[in-house]
Design a protein around this motif. Structure first.
Motif, PDB file in Angstrom:
ATOM      1  N   LEU A  30      13.541  -9.548  -0.901  1.00 53.14           N
ATOM      2  CA  LEU A  30      12.415  -8.663  -0.597  1.00 53.14           C
ATOM      3  C   LEU A  30      12.707  -7.770   0.602  1.00 53.14           C
ATOM      4  O   LEU A  30      12.340  -6.595   0.613  1.00 53.14           O
ATOM      5  CB  LEU A  30      11.159  -9.496  -0.333  1.00 53.14           C
ATOM      6  CG  LEU A  30      10.562 -10.186  -1.547  1.00 53.14           C
ATOM      7  CD1 LEU A  30       9.405 -11.084  -1.138  1.00 53.14           C
ATOM      8  CD2 LEU A  30      10.100  -9.165  -2.556  1.00 53.14           C
ATOM      9  N   GLN A  34      12.766  -3.675   0.505  1.00 50.32           N
ATOM     10  CA  GLN A  34      11.903  -2.890   1.383  1.00 50.32           C
ATOM     11  C   GLN A  34      12.724  -1.936   2.235  1.00 50.32           C
ATOM     12  O   GLN A  34      12.345  -0.782   2.444  1.00 50.32           O
ATOM     13  CB  GLN A  34      11.074  -3.828   2.272  1.00 50.32           C
ATOM     14  CG  GLN A  34      10.078  -3.108   3.123  1.00 50.32           C
ATOM     15  CD  GLN A  34       9.036  -2.363   2.313  1.00 50.32           C
ATOM     16  OE1 GLN A  34       8.700  -2.737   1.198  1.00 50.32           O
ATOM     17  NE2 GLN A  34       8.511  -1.301   2.876  1.00 50.32           N
ATOM     18  N   TYR A  74       3.849  -1.300   6.896  1.00 49.40           N
ATOM     19  CA  TYR A  74       3.755  -1.850   5.546  1.00 49.40           C
ATOM     20  C   TYR A  74       3.677  -3.373   5.593  1.00 49.40           C
ATOM     21  O   TYR A  74       2.862  -3.987   4.915  1.00 49.40           O
ATOM     22  CB  TYR A  74       4.952  -1.410   4.707  1.00 49.40           C
ATOM     23  CG  TYR A  74       4.982  -2.036   3.342  1.00 49.40           C
ATOM     24  CD1 TYR A  74       4.184  -1.550   2.320  1.00 49.40           C
ATOM     25  CD2 TYR A  74       5.780  -3.140   3.077  1.00 49.40           C
ATOM     26  CE1 TYR A  74       4.183  -2.133   1.073  1.00 49.40           C
ATOM     27  CE2 TYR A  74       5.788  -3.732   1.833  1.00 49.40           C
ATOM     28  CZ  TYR A  74       4.991  -3.225   0.841  1.00 49.40           C
ATOM     29  OH  TYR A  74       4.986  -3.818  -0.380  1.00 49.40           O
ATOM     30  N   TRP A  75       4.539  -3.992   6.420  1.00 52.74           N
ATOM     31  CA  TRP A  75       4.562  -5.447   6.526  1.00 52.74           C
ATOM     32  C   TRP A  75       3.220  -5.958   7.039  1.00 52.74           C
ATOM     33  O   TRP A  75       2.677  -6.931   6.522  1.00 52.74           O
ATOM     34  CB  TRP A  75       5.694  -5.875   7.464  1.00 52.74           C
ATOM     35  CG  TRP A  75       5.801  -7.341   7.623  1.00 52.74           C
ATOM     36  CD1 TRP A  75       6.423  -8.218   6.789  1.00 52.74           C
ATOM     37  CD2 TRP A  75       5.257  -8.137   8.680  1.00 52.74           C
ATOM     38  NE1 TRP A  75       6.307  -9.494   7.271  1.00 52.74           N
ATOM     39  CE2 TRP A  75       5.593  -9.464   8.427  1.00 52.74           C
ATOM     40  CE3 TRP A  75       4.527  -7.828   9.816  1.00 52.74           C
ATOM     41  CZ2 TRP A  75       5.215 -10.499   9.265  1.00 52.74           C
ATOM     42  CZ3 TRP A  75       4.147  -8.858  10.655  1.00 52.74           C
ATOM     43  CH2 TRP A  75       4.486 -10.174  10.379  1.00 52.74           C
ATOM     44  N   THR A  76       2.662  -5.287   8.049  1.00 51.14           N
ATOM     45  CA  THR A  76       1.383  -5.701   8.619  1.00 51.14           C
ATOM     46  C   THR A  76       0.270  -5.588   7.592  1.00 51.14           C
ATOM     47  O   THR A  76      -0.538  -6.517   7.434  1.00 51.14           O
ATOM     48  CB  THR A  76       1.054  -4.833   9.851  1.00 51.14           C
ATOM     49  OG1 THR A  76       2.135  -4.916  10.780  1.00 51.14           O
ATOM     50  CG2 THR A  76      -0.222  -5.296  10.514  1.00 51.14           C
ATOM     51  N   LEU A  77       0.216  -4.471   6.880  1.00 53.60           N
ATOM     52  CA  LEU A  77      -0.828  -4.299   5.870  1.00 53.60           C
ATOM     53  C   LEU A  77      -0.692  -5.309   4.736  1.00 53.60           C
ATOM     54  O   LEU A  77      -1.688  -5.798   4.203  1.00 53.60           O
ATOM     55  CB  LEU A  77      -0.799  -2.879   5.322  1.00 53.60           C
ATOM     56  CG  LEU A  77      -1.267  -1.797   6.290  1.00 53.60           C
ATOM     57  CD1 LEU A  77      -1.035  -0.428   5.702  1.00 53.60           C
ATOM     58  CD2 LEU A  77      -2.733  -1.994   6.639  1.00 53.60           C
ATOM     59  N   GLU A  78       0.535  -5.630   4.363  1.00 53.50           N
ATOM     60  CA  GLU A  78       0.750  -6.622   3.312  1.00 53.50           C
ATOM     61  C   GLU A  78       0.242  -7.992   3.756  1.00 53.50           C
ATOM     62  O   GLU A  78      -0.407  -8.697   2.989  1.00 53.50           O
ATOM     63  CB  GLU A  78       2.224  -6.688   2.949  1.00 53.50           C
ATOM     64  CG  GLU A  78       2.507  -7.659   1.831  1.00 53.50           C
ATOM     65  CD  GLU A  78       3.992  -7.754   1.499  1.00 53.50           C
ATOM     66  OE1 GLU A  78       4.311  -8.554   0.632  1.00 53.50           O
ATOM     67  OE2 GLU A  78       4.797  -7.054   2.133  1.00 53.50           O
ATOM     68  N   LYS A  79       0.524  -8.365   4.991  1.00 50.49           N
ATOM     69  CA  LYS A  79       0.068  -9.667   5.503  1.00 50.49           C
ATOM     70  C   LYS A  79      -1.444  -9.720   5.604  1.00 50.49           C
ATOM     71  O   LYS A  79      -2.067 -10.734   5.275  1.00 50.49           O
ATOM     72  CB  LYS A  79       0.699  -9.963   6.874  1.00 50.49           C
ATOM     73  CG  LYS A  79       2.186 -10.116   6.830  1.00 50.49           C
ATOM     74  CD  LYS A  79       2.621 -11.175   5.856  1.00 50.49           C
ATOM     75  CE  LYS A  79       4.114 -11.193   5.695  1.00 50.49           C
ATOM     76  NZ  LYS A  79       4.568 -11.923   4.539  1.00 50.49           N
ATOM     77  N   SER A  81      -3.571  -7.990   3.774  1.00 45.95           N
ATOM     78  CA  SER A  81      -4.134  -8.042   2.424  1.00 45.95           C
ATOM     79  C   SER A  81      -3.986  -9.427   1.808  1.00 45.95           C
ATOM     80  O   SER A  81      -4.838  -9.871   1.040  1.00 45.95           O
ATOM     81  CB  SER A  81      -3.481  -6.991   1.529  1.00 45.95           C
ATOM     82  OG  SER A  81      -2.138  -7.326   1.271  1.00 45.95           O
ATOM     83  N   ARG A  82      -2.925 -10.146   2.161  1.00 48.24           N
ATOM     84  CA  ARG A  82      -2.771 -11.504   1.635  1.00 48.24           C
ATOM     85  C   ARG A  82      -3.741 -12.475   2.264  1.00 48.24           C
ATOM     86  O   ARG A  82      -4.095 -13.481   1.657  1.00 48.24           O
ATOM     87  CB  ARG A  82      -1.333 -11.983   1.829  1.00 48.24           C
ATOM     88  CG  ARG A  82      -0.368 -11.258   0.925  1.00 48.24           C
ATOM     89  CD  ARG A  82       0.997 -11.900   0.967  1.00 48.24           C
ATOM     90  NE  ARG A  82       1.929 -11.084   0.217  1.00 48.24           N
ATOM     91  CZ  ARG A  82       2.287 -11.374  -1.022  1.00 48.24           C
ATOM     92  NH1 ARG A  82       1.805 -12.425  -1.623  1.00 48.24           N
ATOM     93  NH2 ARG A  82       3.140 -10.598  -1.651  1.00 48.24           N
ATOM     94  N   GLU A  85      -7.017 -12.655   0.233  1.00 46.66           N
ATOM     95  CA  GLU A  85      -6.982 -13.174  -1.143  1.00 46.66           C
ATOM     96  C   GLU A  85      -7.647 -14.513  -1.255  1.00 46.66           C
ATOM     97  O   GLU A  85      -7.710 -15.329  -0.465  1.00 46.66           O
ATOM     98  CB  GLU A  85      -5.548 -13.279  -1.651  1.00 46.66           C
ATOM     99  CG  GLU A  85      -4.943 -11.936  -1.902  1.00 46.66           C
ATOM    100  CD  GLU A  85      -3.500 -12.039  -2.393  1.00 46.66           C
ATOM    101  OE1 GLU A  85      -2.930 -13.145  -2.402  1.00 46.66           O
ATOM    102  OE2 GLU A  85      -2.961 -11.008  -2.761  1.00 46.66           O
TER     103      GLU A  85
END
Length: 85
Positions: A30, A34, A74-79, A81-82, A85
């Protein structure tokens, strides 16, 4: 992968080692994807900015964001958003 190792290996050490190696391999996969994605986009944006300057369309190189900043965002937004969930 772990089911196959579990069928062939008798000890828990083999299972733990295999799961750790799989985790590292997935993480590296990953991270490399990225990295390639961000730097490809950076190259495209840099080329377009330079082309616009050459053709007299205005603009400057300062409008191209840092690839490191984009990757961290991107990494911060992905974390984040997870977490939702």
């Amino acid at each position: 992968m772990l089911m196959g190792v579990g069928m062939l290996a008798n000890g828990i050490k083999a299972m733990l080692l295999t799961s750790f190696i799989g985790l590292v391999a997935g993480t590296l996969n990953l991270a490399i994807a990225q990295y390639v994605s961000v730097y490809t986009q950076y190259d495209i944006m840099t080329f377009k900015a330079k082309r616009n300057i050459r053709m007299g369309r205005g603009g400057n190189r300062g409008t191209v964001p840092s690839p490191t900043l984009v990757a961290v965002a991107y990494w911060t937004l992905e974390k984040i958003s997870r977490l939702n969930e």
